[in-house]
Write an enzyme that holds these catalytic residues in place. Sequence first.
Site: not given
Ligand SMILES: *Cc1c(COP(=O)(O)O)cnc(C)c1O
Length: 412
Positions: A46, A48, A203, A229, A232, A238
């Site tokens: 932990y 925090e 994003d 993220t 991907k 994740r």
């Molecule tokens: C995948 C994605 C997210 C969210 O991610 P999670 O890990 O699934 O919560 C946010 N914005 C975009 C553009 C994404 O492709």
Amino acid sequence: MRDRKIKKLIKREQTRQNKTLNLIASENFVSGDILNALGSVFVNKYAEGYPGARYYSGTEVADELEELVQARALRLFQLSSKKWNVNVQPYSGSPANLAILLALVPRGNLPAGRQGKIMGMRLDMGGHLTHGYKASVTGKLWRQIPYVLDPKTELLDYDEILKLAKKEKPKLIIAGGSAYSKVIDFKKFREIADAVEAILLVDMSHFAGLVTGGAYPSPFPHAHVVMTTTHKTLRGPRAALIFSKKELSKNIDRMVFPGIQGGPHMNAIAAVGVALYEASLPSFKKYAKQVVKNTYILAEELKKLGWRIISGGTNTHLFNVDTFKNSISGNEAADLLEKAGIVVNIEAIPYDLRPPKDPSGIRLGAAALTTRGMKEKEMRLIAQIIDKILRKQIKEVKEVIQKLCAQFPIGE
Ligand SMILES: *Cc1c(COP(=O)(O)O)cnc(C)c1O
């Protein structure tokens, strides 16, 4: 593992992954090193708070880890720590976007005007739920001003977006999405944001790996905040990262913790560190370029075989196919493909008249198959296979798919 049931499920999932062709644009295969970091003893800790200011004892190693990962993240995207801050604690992309919006956009019963408005790409255009869609909490706490694609070209129309921004005066504008197949012009987005004094959030969840690999322009020269993220195209565990200009970072950090999260997942942060290391290697540049090449070939071959590609094609790692133009719904297409051994996801097409649960198309991406080592030749073959499956000739291709899977095993 003493738990036989879970052990069996893990084994089965491994087999499933090995024996399917994964064209899901948001998925990838991580390295054994990343799996090791995720399964490391950092899972027990932990921590925090932030490095140097924790609420728990025994965090000296966790502090060093978090600082190392922060430094790697900044270095990977060539950012100066004088101008940029990075938060490596978000559990995933959705909470990261929520934290950014909570930190930067006022909400509640505010007088009419710009407050509480966020501008994001409409879901059926390729936007993401967390960009203000009504079913997401982001659509309940703020008012989404959705921007759309040009109905004819299915491309972003920056003049129209500027007009809309001037009319609505949003507090924050989001560039980026989950299913837009063309490179986004961040400079234009920044001009639009500046024209209405809005914050620009990019994003880059989907294309972050392409950015580090030099296969997609960097949003950093133009954005105030960049979220990604890590699982991907970046090919990590994740989790998510929030990069912000120094003047905005304090509010964002406070909103990540203690605003919406508790203890950071230190094991995930360790694994993100490994992913950032891997992404800094020359081989990753090659990988990113191959992803874009492979995706392009796949889309062009499908076009030749009579399939309509949204936005006229792709110059990224993904594209959408209008299957309904050939009288097949998205669900039907995904089911047929899965039966044969190919996994994809259903996807709305711009101005889709069909319901989100069974839209008019599917989304395809080559990031995962490129990790398995596939190249242009395999893409051409896979396009033909997909065409056959959608024309209901499943039996003929099942064996070919299994051969391909065996020829390109998933490492560890
Ligand atoms: C995948 C994605 C997210 C969210 O991610 P999670 O890990 O699934 O919560 C946010 N914005 C975009 C553009 C994404 O492709």
